[in-house]
Enzyme design. Sequence first.
Site, PDB file in Angstrom:
ATOM      1  N   TYR A  25       0.806  -1.221   0.000  1.00 51.58           N
ATOM      2  CA  TYR A  25       0.000   0.000   0.000  1.00 51.58           C
ATOM      3  C   TYR A  25       0.840   1.272   0.000  1.00 51.58           C
ATOM      4  O   TYR A  25       0.350   2.341  -0.337  1.00 51.58           O
ATOM      5  CB  TYR A  25      -0.976   0.018   1.185  1.00 51.58           C
ATOM      6  CG  TYR A  25      -0.391  -0.427   2.497  1.00 51.58           C
ATOM      7  CD1 TYR A  25       0.412   0.410   3.256  1.00 51.58           C
ATOM      8  CD2 TYR A  25      -0.623  -1.721   2.960  1.00 51.58           C
ATOM      9  CE1 TYR A  25       0.966  -0.015   4.452  1.00 51.58           C
ATOM     10  CE2 TYR A  25      -0.073  -2.149   4.154  1.00 51.58           C
ATOM     11  CZ  TYR A  25       0.722  -1.299   4.898  1.00 51.58           C
ATOM     12  OH  TYR A  25       1.275  -1.722   6.075  1.00 51.58           O
ATOM     13  N   GLY A  35       1.159   3.763  -3.221  1.00 54.67           N
ATOM     14  CA  GLY A  35       0.235   4.849  -3.523  1.00 54.67           C
ATOM     15  C   GLY A  35      -0.224   5.652  -2.324  1.00 54.67           C
ATOM     16  O   GLY A  35      -1.039   6.557  -2.455  1.00 54.67           O
ATOM     17  N   HIS A  36       0.269   5.331  -1.127  1.00 51.17           N
ATOM     18  CA  HIS A  36      -0.227   6.012   0.087  1.00 51.17           C
ATOM     19  C   HIS A  36       0.933   6.457   0.950  1.00 51.17           C
ATOM     20  O   HIS A  36       1.258   5.786   1.923  1.00 51.17           O
ATOM     21  CB  HIS A  36      -1.130   5.066   0.874  1.00 51.17           C
ATOM     22  CG  HIS A  36      -2.028   5.743   1.855  1.00 51.17           C
ATOM     23  ND1 HIS A  36      -1.671   5.997   3.162  1.00 51.17           N
ATOM     24  CD2 HIS A  36      -3.285   6.232   1.718  1.00 51.17           C
ATOM     25  CE1 HIS A  36      -2.673   6.588   3.790  1.00 51.17           C
ATOM     26  NE2 HIS A  36      -3.658   6.743   2.938  1.00 51.17           N
ATOM     27  N   PHE A  37       1.525   7.464   0.738  1.00 51.49           N
ATOM     28  CA  PHE A  37       1.419   8.430  -0.344  1.00 51.49           C
ATOM     29  C   PHE A  37       2.775   8.511  -1.025  1.00 51.49           C
ATOM     30  O   PHE A  37       3.783   8.465  -0.328  1.00 51.49           O
ATOM     31  CB  PHE A  37       1.057   9.818   0.205  1.00 51.49           C
ATOM     32  CG  PHE A  37      -0.271   9.873   0.897  1.00 51.49           C
ATOM     33  CD1 PHE A  37      -1.452   9.955   0.172  1.00 51.49           C
ATOM     34  CD2 PHE A  37      -0.356   9.822   2.279  1.00 51.49           C
ATOM     35  CE1 PHE A  37      -2.677  10.035   0.814  1.00 51.49           C
ATOM     36  CE2 PHE A  37      -1.585   9.886   2.921  1.00 51.49           C
ATOM     37  CZ  PHE A  37      -2.745   9.991   2.193  1.00 51.49           C
ATOM     38  N   VAL A  68       2.664   6.735   4.533  1.00 53.41           N
ATOM     39  CA  VAL A  68       1.860   6.698   5.751  1.00 53.41           C
ATOM     40  C   VAL A  68       0.972   5.455   5.675  1.00 53.41           C
ATOM     41  O   VAL A  68       0.278   5.241   4.682  1.00 53.41           O
ATOM     42  CB  VAL A  68       0.969   7.965   5.886  1.00 53.41           C
ATOM     43  CG1 VAL A  68       0.069   7.859   7.107  1.00 53.41           C
ATOM     44  CG2 VAL A  68       1.821   9.223   5.956  1.00 53.41           C
TER      45      VAL A  68
END
Length: 141
Positions: free
Chosen positions: A44, A47-49, A54
Amino acid sequence: MLNIDEIQKIIPHRPPFLLLDRVDELEPGKKAVGRKCVTMNEPYFVGHFPGKAVMPGVIILEALAQTGALVMLTVEGNAGKLVYFGGMDKVKFKRQVIPGDVLTLEVEIIKSKGNFGVGTAVAKVEDQVAVEAVFTFAIGE
């Protein structure tokens, strides 16, 4: 203490969605304290972020839920069953979780009747609360 192999014998989750690395304390049907070592390799974080990794709050909640599922699936007669979310209340995000953090996941069952129950959950990094919540759950086949 339970290691990753022992955890996988109790809960059905598997990588990349297994979010519990070890269990330090376990009282079947009552409480557990587990750990999740957060690394930059988590899918994850792509894309986060971008540029500011985070851990998503919903992923932290899922790690807590998996800890709670372990508590309930170690009760005699519950082996091989599934634990489902029934609801979440009083969810509070208090601190960001980033790569390199070690999440301590604490879940205590405060009410249980038949296949339903309620548990309090707290995720911490060191002594700082990152997330707290109250979960309602159901045990099913």
